[in-house]
Each structure stands twice: as C-alpha cells, then as structure tokens.
Motif scaffolding. Structure first.
Motif, PDB file in Angstrom:
ATOM      1  N   ARG A  36       0.846  -1.201   0.000  1.00  0.00           N
ATOM      2  CA  ARG A  36       0.000   0.000   0.000  1.00  0.00           C
ATOM      3  C   ARG A  36       0.880   1.249   0.000  1.00  0.00           C
ATOM      4  O   ARG A  36       1.843   1.339   0.767  1.00  0.00           O
ATOM      5  N   ASN A  37       0.534   2.192  -0.849  1.00  0.00           N
ATOM      6  CA  ASN A  37       1.304   3.429  -0.966  1.00  0.00           C
ATOM      7  C   ASN A  37       0.332   4.589  -0.870  1.00  0.00           C
ATOM      8  O   ASN A  37      -0.298   4.975  -1.849  1.00  0.00           O
ATOM      9  N   VAL A  38       0.197   5.141   0.346  1.00  0.00           N
ATOM     10  CA  VAL A  38      -0.776   6.217   0.556  1.00  0.00           C
ATOM     11  C   VAL A  38      -0.146   7.593   0.440  1.00  0.00           C
ATOM     12  O   VAL A  38      -0.849   8.604   0.454  1.00  0.00           O
ATOM     13  N   ASP A  39       1.184   7.647   0.333  1.00  0.00           N
ATOM     14  CA  ASP A  39       1.895   8.915   0.185  1.00  0.00           C
ATOM     15  C   ASP A  39       2.609   8.904  -1.165  1.00  0.00           C
ATOM     16  O   ASP A  39       3.605   8.194  -1.346  1.00  0.00           O
ATOM     17  N   PRO A  40       2.129   9.690  -2.147  1.00  0.00           N
ATOM     18  CA  PRO A  40       2.757   9.678  -3.474  1.00  0.00           C
ATOM     19  C   PRO A  40       4.236  10.060  -3.456  1.00  0.00           C
ATOM     20  O   PRO A  40       4.965   9.739  -4.399  1.00  0.00           O
ATOM     21  N   ALA A  41       4.695  10.742  -2.399  1.00  0.00           N
ATOM     22  CA  ALA A  41       6.101  11.127  -2.321  1.00  0.00           C
ATOM     23  C   ALA A  41       6.989   9.963  -1.889  1.00  0.00           C
ATOM     24  O   ALA A  41       8.211  10.032  -1.985  1.00  0.00           O
ATOM     25  N   HIS A  42       6.379   8.873  -1.431  1.00  0.00           N
ATOM     26  CA  HIS A  42       7.139   7.721  -0.945  1.00  0.00           C
ATOM     27  C   HIS A  42       7.334   6.721  -2.074  1.00  0.00           C
ATOM     28  O   HIS A  42       6.383   6.404  -2.788  1.00  0.00           O
ATOM     29  N   PHE A  56       2.541  17.975 -16.283  1.00  0.00           N
ATOM     30  CA  PHE A  56       3.686  17.299 -15.683  1.00  0.00           C
ATOM     31  C   PHE A  56       4.886  18.242 -15.561  1.00  0.00           C
ATOM     32  O   PHE A  56       5.611  18.228 -14.563  1.00  0.00           O
ATOM     33  N   LEU A  57       5.106  19.070 -16.576  1.00  0.00           N
ATOM     34  CA  LEU A  57       6.266  19.957 -16.571  1.00  0.00           C
ATOM     35  C   LEU A  57       6.196  21.013 -15.472  1.00  0.00           C
ATOM     36  O   LEU A  57       7.206  21.665 -15.179  1.00  0.00           O
ATOM     37  N   GLN A  58       5.037  21.199 -14.862  1.00  0.00           N
ATOM     38  CA  GLN A  58       4.900  22.147 -13.754  1.00  0.00           C
ATOM     39  C   GLN A  58       5.340  21.541 -12.420  1.00  0.00           C
ATOM     40  O   GLN A  58       5.455  22.242 -11.416  1.00  0.00           O
ATOM     41  N   VAL A  59       5.571  20.216 -12.401  1.00  0.00           N
ATOM     42  CA  VAL A  59       5.899  19.517 -11.153  1.00  0.00           C
ATOM     43  C   VAL A  59       7.408  19.488 -10.949  1.00  0.00           C
ATOM     44  O   VAL A  59       8.159  19.127 -11.868  1.00  0.00           O
ATOM     45  N   ILE A  60       7.860  19.862  -9.758  1.00  0.00           N
ATOM     46  CA  ILE A  60       9.275  19.795  -9.414  1.00  0.00           C
ATOM     47  C   ILE A  60       9.505  18.476  -8.677  1.00  0.00           C
ATOM     48  O   ILE A  60       8.888  18.195  -7.651  1.00  0.00           O
ATOM     49  N   SER A  61      10.408  17.647  -9.189  1.00  0.00           N
ATOM     50  CA  SER A  61      10.597  16.290  -8.676  1.00  0.00           C
ATOM     51  C   SER A  61      11.576  16.255  -7.513  1.00  0.00           C
ATOM     52  O   SER A  61      12.406  17.170  -7.346  1.00  0.00           O
ATOM     53  N   PRO A  62      11.544  15.189  -6.696  1.00  0.00           N
ATOM     54  CA  PRO A  62      12.549  15.027  -5.627  1.00  0.00           C
ATOM     55  C   PRO A  62      13.980  15.022  -6.171  1.00  0.00           C
ATOM     56  O   PRO A  62      14.889  15.543  -5.516  1.00  0.00           O
ATOM     57  N   TRP A  63      14.202  14.459  -7.355  1.00  0.00           N
ATOM     58  CA  TRP A  63      15.546  14.450  -7.954  1.00  0.00           C
ATOM     59  C   TRP A  63      16.061  15.873  -8.148  1.00  0.00           C
ATOM     60  O   TRP A  63      17.221  16.170  -7.840  1.00  0.00           O
ATOM     61  N   GLU A  64      15.199  16.748  -8.631  1.00  0.00           N
ATOM     62  CA  GLU A  64      15.603  18.131  -8.857  1.00  0.00           C
ATOM     63  C   GLU A  64      15.937  18.831  -7.550  1.00  0.00           C
ATOM     64  O   GLU A  64      16.923  19.572  -7.451  1.00  0.00           O
ATOM     65  N   ARG A  65      15.114  18.590  -6.535  1.00  0.00           N
ATOM     66  CA  ARG A  65      15.377  19.222  -5.237  1.00  0.00           C
ATOM     67  C   ARG A  65      16.669  18.694  -4.620  1.00  0.00           C
ATOM     68  O   ARG A  65      17.440  19.427  -4.007  1.00  0.00           O
ATOM     69  N   GLU A  66      16.914  17.375  -4.785  1.00  0.00           N
ATOM     70  CA  GLU A  66      18.104  16.780  -4.173  1.00  0.00           C
ATOM     71  C   GLU A  66      19.389  17.255  -4.833  1.00  0.00           C
ATOM     72  O   GLU A  66      20.361  17.594  -4.166  1.00  0.00           O
ATOM     73  N   HIS A  67      19.395  17.299  -6.175  1.00  0.00           N
ATOM     74  CA  HIS A  67      20.651  17.528  -6.879  1.00  0.00           C
ATOM     75  C   HIS A  67      20.863  18.964  -7.367  1.00  0.00           C
ATOM     76  O   HIS A  67      21.989  19.344  -7.684  1.00  0.00           O
ATOM     77  N   LEU A  68      19.793  19.735  -7.440  1.00  0.00           N
ATOM     78  CA  LEU A  68      19.912  21.080  -7.986  1.00  0.00           C
ATOM     79  C   LEU A  68      19.756  22.187  -6.952  1.00  0.00           C
ATOM     80  O   LEU A  68      20.322  23.272  -7.118  1.00  0.00           O
ATOM     81  N   LEU A  69      18.983  21.931  -5.899  1.00  0.00           N
ATOM     82  CA  LEU A  69      18.630  22.978  -4.953  1.00  0.00           C
ATOM     83  C   LEU A  69      19.857  23.715  -4.420  1.00  0.00           C
ATOM     84  O   LEU A  69      19.908  24.962  -4.389  1.00  0.00           O
ATOM     85  N   LEU A  70      20.885  22.983  -4.003  1.00  0.00           N
ATOM     86  CA  LEU A  70      22.056  23.606  -3.373  1.00  0.00           C
ATOM     87  C   LEU A  70      23.329  23.471  -4.202  1.00  0.00           C
ATOM     88  O   LEU A  70      24.394  23.889  -3.751  1.00  0.00           O
ATOM     89  N   ASN A  71      23.228  22.911  -5.398  1.00  0.00           N
ATOM     90  CA  ASN A  71      24.444  22.618  -6.167  1.00  0.00           C
ATOM     91  C   ASN A  71      24.628  23.428  -7.425  1.00  0.00           C
ATOM     92  O   ASN A  71      25.727  23.474  -7.986  1.00  0.00           O
ATOM     93  N   VAL A  72      23.592  24.082  -7.909  1.00  0.00           N
ATOM     94  CA  VAL A  72      23.734  24.758  -9.205  1.00  0.00           C
ATOM     95  C   VAL A  72      23.582  26.277  -9.041  1.00  0.00           C
ATOM     96  O   VAL A  72      23.177  26.757  -8.002  1.00  0.00           O
TER      97      VAL A  72
END
Length: 451
Positions: A148-154, A435-451
């Motif tokens: 069961r996956n009740v949290d789409p972020a998981h 879809f293009l309006q959604v910011i993904s966890p990958w973007e937050r992890e690798h871009l937020l503090l690195n670029v």
C-alpha cells in the motif's frame, strides 16, 4: 426474470441464479481506460433503454483537467449510451449482487461517437472486415502487486509475502514466488470465473511482485473489454489482501517495467484460414506486409502505446523491454517477435506496448499499423540476428517527441479517425504540460544547493 436479464451471458445468469440483483453499473472506458458511468438500482435499469453522459469525459486528462479543442466550443453535449448486453458481467467484490455492463456510445443522431476508445477499435476492425479479413489478437498483461502506498512522495515497494518477507526480484517463472501472494491470485481466479473471463495462464515475471496474465486469442473488441474488466478485478483482488495492483509502466526503480504484449494474426473471413500462412505452411507475403506495417508505423503510434511520462521509463536498454523495431523469429530482444507456432497459428507479437495504455486504443493502434502494411504491400527489413538490445533505438523516447510523430501521420489518422487523433493529441499535450509544472525530488536533491 425480467426480459432484459434473458439477454445476459451465461456467466452473468449463473452469478444471479437464485439471487436478487441489487445494482447495475453502466460503464464506458475513457481515454485513459478508466471506467466512467453511472450506477443505478436494478429496478430502475430495467425500465430504461439508455442514459446520457457528456462528451467531456473524453476530453479529460489523467489528472482531471479538460483539454480545449481548437475550433470546438466546450458545451459538453450529451452522448447516448445503450447497453451492450453481451458484456454484462458480475462485480463479485461488491457487498451486494451487482452487474457491470459496457455501453455503446452514440451522438444524438445515432452515429458512433468517434472519440470513444471502444468505437476507435471497432472502426479499425471494420476496415479489416471490409477487406474480408478477421483480425485476431491475444494480449498478455503484466502488472505489479505492491505494498500500500498512501503517500505519493514515498517510493513504491514490493508487497509483503506470506513468508513475512517482501517479494523478491529476478524470480521469473518461479512457482514459489507466485505462492508468496497466492491468496491474491486465488481471488483473481475466483473473480474471473464469476465474470466469465478465461485466463490462459498466470506466471511470475522478472520484477519483485510482478505477475503476467495471459488471455486466449480472439476478437479484438471482446479481448479489449476483458482487459478493461481484468484491470478492475485485479485491483479489487489486491485490495482484499492489503496491497495494491498497479498497471503503471514502471512503478519501481531498478525493476523491469510492465508491458501489454499483443499477438496478432488475421483470418480470411470466407475460408477461416490464417492469411499469414500459405497452403504449404510457409510464411505468406501478407505476414511480411503486416510486420512491415508495424515496423514502419509504430513510431507514430508510440504516443498511444506509451501514453504517459512514466511510460518511457520502461524503455531502458538491456532491461527486458525492447526499444527497437527489429523483427525476428523466437527472439525476445526484438520489438517485433515471431513466436514458435504451427502454420495455422502463425502470428506477430508487438512487444512495445505498455500495460498503462488504454487496451482499446493500444490494440487499435497496433492493428492500424499492420493494416497499413497490408494495404501498402510493403516489406520489412531483413530479420535481425543476435541480441537486438544492442541495435539502434527505433521509437521516440519521450511524450513530446511521440506526439510530434503522432500528429504528423495522416495515414494513421485516416485509419484511427481524424477527430479522435485531434482530441487525443490535445489531451496528451495538456497532460505533458501539467507534468512539466511539477518539481521532482531528484531536482530538489541535486539542484537545490548545487547549481
């Protein structure tokens, strides 16, 4: 019994024998293959011949937004839905006795609504019939049972098996792996039997909790109806056992994706012979024409066979999903495979369609490609020898590229219907924009503090 119940298939009559029918679900498949419609008391259903739904159900994205169609006002005119009693089927997971009935869809002049997926498939089948041909398909359904996956972020995880461990990957064809979630499989069998749906076989696929269900060959519309029903009953069987069934093309990272392989043959309506085989048992020119049609036109219908952003995550080289348009005999690395068979059952297998596609549209698109090959009398490239995973990629790799090819394919538009193609492209363009309006966890992890 009331008159209308006498029109029911045998399985539905057996399901209701000695029981009181409580409710009827009047349903159709939208562009995504989601069941839309109305549920009503059986007594009310018995008193009416049709009901209405707005045509906007075919303008809706998977997120619930509505596409604007150029040159068409958004007035939501009603469509007329009439029951196709041959599709009446039990809904055995409900608390009371319920039937599902797929409905025919016409406009207010009585003409079939051209953007309804079931009507699109019927249109393609009728093109074959007009040539004296009867198309035959045999679909394979792959899906995952997941926790069961009740949290789409998981992230999605495999389900817990009866051993107390999560389902493991790389267990293809393992009977013990299937036994891990045997109670779900048992309910799938029981529901299918109550609905009069025939299963050719169930097996463990290569992913953790991934199952393949094979259907016997038959009429394309009937088989698409069955896949439409199977998706619903499999989800319901999983929910009974504290897990989900998902038909996403790629639900779990680092696991193979789920395909809807489609086996095709074509029969001469007069003789009943498979036109893919000559009288001496050899392969016919029609067989090669059909393969060439798939090879030539699949790139333009990839937007139907792979309808979502997630669909393209399944197309990973060397990961059990061909991304090429090569063909070969008994070679699962090619996108187009010729299985081992006797001459009377010679067939071509399209291995590129994802399980997330609408079954009516996926089968219609695949048949349309083969039809154009037959009509144009074209020939495929030479049979591929060896491992085709290393061959050149032959299909678009994202939604935008796929839609560009789809919109620039007038020959396919004539087969599938120009109005359907226009609406489908508009809906999918809007989904991609969302879809293009959604910011993904990958973007937050690798871009937020690195670029």
């Amino acid at each position: 019994m009331n008159d209308w119940t006498e029109q029911l298939p045998e399985a539905a009559r057996q399901y209701l024998y000695g029981r009181k029918l409580d409710e009827v679900e009047c349903i159709v498949a939208d562009l995504a293959g989601v069941a839309r419609g109305k549920a009503m008391p059986a007594a009310k259903f018995a008193k009416q011949t049709h009901f209405y739904l707005p045509n906007s159900i075919f303008l809706q994205t998977i997120t619930g937004d509505w596409a604007d169609i150029e040159g068409q006002a958004f007035t939501e005119p009603d469509m007329i839905l009439t029951p196709d009693f041959t599709t009446a089927s039990a809904a055995p997971w409900t608390g009371d006795y319920t039937l599902q009935v797929i409905h025919e869809i016409a406009d207010q002049t009585g003409a079939p609504v051209p953007i309804a997926p079931r009507n699109v498939l019927k249109r393609v089948v009728e093109l074959y019939n007009a040539r004296g041909w009867v198309p035959i398909v045999a679909p394979e359904m792959e899906f995952f049972l997941v926790a069961r996956n009740v949290d789409p972020a998981h992230p999605v995880e495999p389900p817990m098996g009866r051993s107390g461990r999560r389902a493991a990957a790389r267990q293809a064809y393992s009977m013990s792996a299937v036994d891990e979630y045997g109670p779900v499989i048992d309910d799938i069998y029981d529901f299918a039997e109550a609905q009069g749906l025939e299963i050719d076989g169930i097996l463990q696929e290569g992913g953790a909790g991934q199952v393949e269900l094979n259907l016997r060959h038959g009429d394309p519309v009937k088989l698409a109806d069955e896949i439409f029903y199977f998706k619903r009953l499999i989800r319901e069987a999983a929910l009974r056992h504290d897990c989900y069934a998902t038909f996403m093309a790629k639900p779990i990272e680092d696991e193979p994706g789920s395909a809807m392989h489609i086996h095709h043959s074509v029969v001469d309506a007069k003789t009943g012979h498979n036109i893919f085989s000559e009288p001496d048992g050899s392969e016919s020119r029609a067989f090669l024409h059909f393969i060439a049609g798939l090879q030539t036109h699949i790139p333009a219908v990839t937007a139907i066979l792979a309808p979502y952003v997630n669909s393209y995550r399944r197309y990973v080289p060397d990961f059990a999903a061909p991304i090429n348009l090569e063909w070969a005999r008994d070679n699962r690395t090619t996108g187009l495979r010729v299985p081992v068979s006797e001459p009377e059952s010679r067939r071509a297998e399209n291995r590129l369609a994802g399980m997330d596609c609408n079954p009516y549209l996926g089968i219609a698109a695949s048949l349309a490609c083969g039809y154009l090959g037959l009509m144009d009398g074209i020939y495929p490239k030479d049979e591929f020898k060896g491992d085709a995973y290393a061959s050149a990629e032959g299909i678009p790799r994202n939604v935008a590229e796929a839609l560009d090819l789809f919109e620039a394919a007038p020959a396919l538009h004539e087969v599938l219907g120009p109005e359907f193609c226009r609406v489908y492209a508009a809906v999918k363009r809007l989904e991609y924009k969302e879809f293009l309006q959604v910011i993904s966890p990958w973007e937050r992890e690798h871009l937020l503090l690195n670029v």
